[in-house]
Design an enzyme around this catalytic site. Sequence first.
Site, PDB file in Angstrom:
ATOM      1  N   GLY A  13       0.769  -1.170   0.000  1.00 35.04           N
ATOM      2  CA  GLY A  13       0.000   0.000   0.000  1.00 35.04           C
ATOM      3  C   GLY A  13       0.828   1.260   0.000  1.00 35.04           C
ATOM      4  CG  LEU A  14       2.798   4.937  -1.658  1.00 34.25           C
ATOM      5  CD1 LEU A  14       2.816   5.892  -2.618  1.00 34.25           C
ATOM      6  CD2 LEU A  14       3.403   5.055  -0.479  1.00 34.25           C
ATOM      7  CB  ILE A 149      -5.886   7.126  -2.547  1.00 31.07           C
ATOM      8  CG1 ILE A 149      -6.252   7.161  -4.036  1.00 31.07           C
ATOM      9  CG2 ILE A 149      -5.257   8.413  -2.064  1.00 31.07           C
ATOM     10  CD1 ILE A 149      -7.329   8.171  -4.391  1.00 31.07           C
ATOM     11  CD  GLU A 150       0.004   3.301  -1.679  1.00 32.08           C
ATOM     12  OE1 GLU A 150       1.053   3.106  -2.300  1.00 32.08           O
ATOM     13  OE2 GLU A 150      -0.191   2.866  -0.534  1.00 32.08           O
ATOM     14  CG  ASP A 151      -1.263   0.797  -8.973  1.00 31.66           C
ATOM     15  OD1 ASP A 151      -0.486   1.305  -9.800  1.00 31.66           O
ATOM     16  OD2 ASP A 151      -1.767  -0.329  -9.122  1.00 31.66           O
TER      17      ASP A 151
END
Length: 330
Positions: A13-14, A149-151
């Site tokens: 997770g980022l 909230i990532e990618d």
Amino acid sequence: MRRVTAVPAAALGLVSLVALAPAASAARSTAPAAAAGAMAAAPYEYLGWGSPQKPADVMAATGVKWFTLAFVLSDGGCNPKWDGDRALKGGSDETAIKAIRAKGGDVVVSVGGWSGNKLGEKCSSASALAGAYQKVIDAYGLKALDIDIEDTEFTNSTVRRRVVDALKIVKSKNAGILTYVTMGTTPSGPDATGKDLIKKGAAAGLDNDAWVIMPFDFGGHSGSMGQATVGAMDGLKAAVKSAYGYDDATAYRHIGVSSMNGKTDDADETVTTGDFNTILGYAQQHHIARFAFWAVNRDRQCGSGSDSDACSGITQSPYAFTKIAVKYTG
């Protein structure tokens, strides 16, 4: 949450510039975000990997009261499950939360991360996404929710707006709940995508309690990781101040940091306890909303054959980083 290649895929997770709409004016308050006390320090623990310690044992060893538990993902549709496959109720995750609360602590639940199916993408509307978030809130009677909230969830402008609008619905239906939005960063603060996410929040009138950055996996930086984190936090504060029209003190109270302990995914990055003390000093000086890190699972020295899912990769005493973070009280 983190872009560390050693972490299993399910575990990792980022943000068009938007003019500040009149709806955002309600957020231009000088009142501090309500994140003082033990909730201000809530390190991540991931119960799905890295030989996770029993939270009650961590509490007894460090004095920490709050944990950020990761990750809730989509089960393939607009329905939340732990890692996308474990039910919210009746399993080991709920048992862990009950154990934390039995010892006088509590949890923030983190939704998202780097890999896996994201609710922000699988739910087709803001109202549907808010409904998915609400299931998580209702399952545990949460006081705080973290959206990591990532990618592709982060890079898609439509999805970013959906997340913002869903959180606004959540805030309207859950009096007093704290919301955090956590994202990656550059050494100078959020990139153009991150700034757009913050601006979308302001334009929508989202009174988000903390915009949080993950100051690592920079892809290049200068100075110590503590110094790089300070630079990134200053950039975040400037972005939040500009988007919301806050004064300096209020902007600081609406930002947060989620660092990483020890070696990161970048060969030139090692976050030491000295760096953590630098971050702690910044937090104490400016009264930021949140001090977290990835992760309790890694807050110990590696043994022979250990992997980076379960240890920091540096010489340290057990829970050295948690013991620094827990000093922060808002």
